[in-house]
Design a protein around this motif. Structure first.
Motif: not given
Length: 366
Positions: A90-109
């Motif tokens: 996970f961390l090594s892949h983040i090092r390779e990108v230029d920006a982060i899109a952080e997905v946050v769940r906002i629903f109950d299911d």
């Protein structure tokens, strides 16, 4: 220009669903030979009505949009910075990108298990960001130790670096992102070599679900905590229903709006995400247009005319003479390049000219 945005988040928050929805807006890889595309990477077209209008004016055979690369990164778990789960990957892949899109769940299911049980968006953000902070702290500690010998010998560069390391270390120890630290231009150049995860720009993707109990709809404590955090951090964010957009992949564009209304989804959010992601990478577009093709070319904000020309061919940079420039709307108003020239609305710009977003250009070289 091969810049990418990594999609990150906890398990079962909708990362892969979002990635699928994004890649439905993909572009022909043949038009972008610089891209390396595999199952976890998608080259996504940047929506731009300006380009479509120019193509209609020129009656272009092809329309080639700007593109941005999204990478679907493995789900994070608590302890990733210590190698838990797929933490190292996970961390090594983040090092390779230029920006982060952080997905946050906002629903109950109840049918979609959350890794921590209850749905509490602000806690999810804190878990993800803390793991990034802890990973950066490890980097800072290692750099600090490696640098000490040079500092003792009086090396000026090492002393300057150590000062920056201490400044960043204090912020990270307090749980803050490295990007929150005020740095001089010189310090920023030093920090660039550290490859810190929390220096990367972040956009938060608030993923809701049609038909479920959504935190935004409740407008209660969970939503207030989340929005307070986003405002306090001056964060970039967008609300999407990744599930709906993924399901609408085979629906004609003209019918999608009606389907969204039936499902109670106001906006797909995907186009907004792509545009914000493009801006977050500090990218802008200039256009070329004609009968064969109309195309949006990607350059860094602040690029000069020769640097912009290099996006098309290196000769336009190395042998640059001048560029003819006009704003996209003024060209549409004129009706054609020839008529714009007759009206005197074309400008001739030299090597020092800084290109602006949305300009249409033709280059002259020796």
């Amino acid at each position: 220009m091969n810049l990418s945005i990594g999609i990150v988040g906890l398990p079962n928050v909708g990362k892969s669903t979002l990635f699928n929805a994004l890649t439905q807006k993909g572009v022909l890889v043949a038009n972008y030979p610089f891209a390396t595309i595999d199952p976890s990477v998608g080259l996504v077209a940047v929506p731009d009505d300006r380009l479509n209008s120019l193509a209609s004016m020129s009656n272009s055979e092809k329309v080639i949009p700007a593109a941005v690369e999204f990478v679907d990164i493995a789900g994070l778990v608590r302890g990733a910075s210590e190698g838990e789960g797929l933490g190292n990957q996970f961390l090594s892949h983040i090092r390779e990108v230029d920006a982060i899109a952080e997905v946050v769940r906002i629903f109950d299911d109840a049918d979609i298990t959350h890794v921590h049980g209850d749905i509490h968006p602000i806690n999810d953000i804190e878990v993800v960001n803390l793991e990034l902070v802890l990973a950066d702290m490890q980097t800072i500690v290692r750099r600090h130790a490696k640098n000490e010998k040079e500092v003792k010998s009086g090396n000026k560069d090492a002393i300057a670096e150590q000062s920056v390391l201490e400044k960043l270390g204090k912020a990270l120890e307090a749980g803050k992102l490295a990007s929150s630290v005020e740095l001089t231009e010189g310090e920023r150049k030093i920090v660039k070599g550290f490859h810190l995860l929390t220096m990367k720009p972040i956009i938060y993707i608030l993923n809701l679900k049609s038909g479920a109990v959504n935190v935004r709809s409740e407008d209660g404590v969970r939503w207030k905590e989340l929005t307070d955090f986003l405002e306090r951090e001056n964060a970039s964010w967008v609300v999407v229903d990744a599930g709906v957009e993924s399901e609408l992949s085979d629906v004609h564009a003209d019918e999608k709006s009606a389907f969204r209304q039936e499902l109670g989804v106001e906006d797909d959010g995907i186009d907004t995400l792509i545009k914000k992601g493009y801006e977050m990478l500090n990218l802008i577009s200039f256009f070329t247009t004609g009968e064969k093709e109309s195309r949006a070319w990607t350059i860094e904000n602040g690029a000069t005319a020769p640097e912009a020309g290099a996006a098309i061919h290196t000769d336009f940079r190395d042998k640059f003479i001048r560029a003819e420039v006009i704003e996209w709307d003024k060209l549409l108003e004129a009706g054609s390049w020839g008529k714009a020239r007759e009206k005197g609305t074309l400008r001739s710009e030299g090597k020092e000219y800084v290109v602006k977003d949305g300009e249409v250009m033709e280059f002259r070289h020796s």
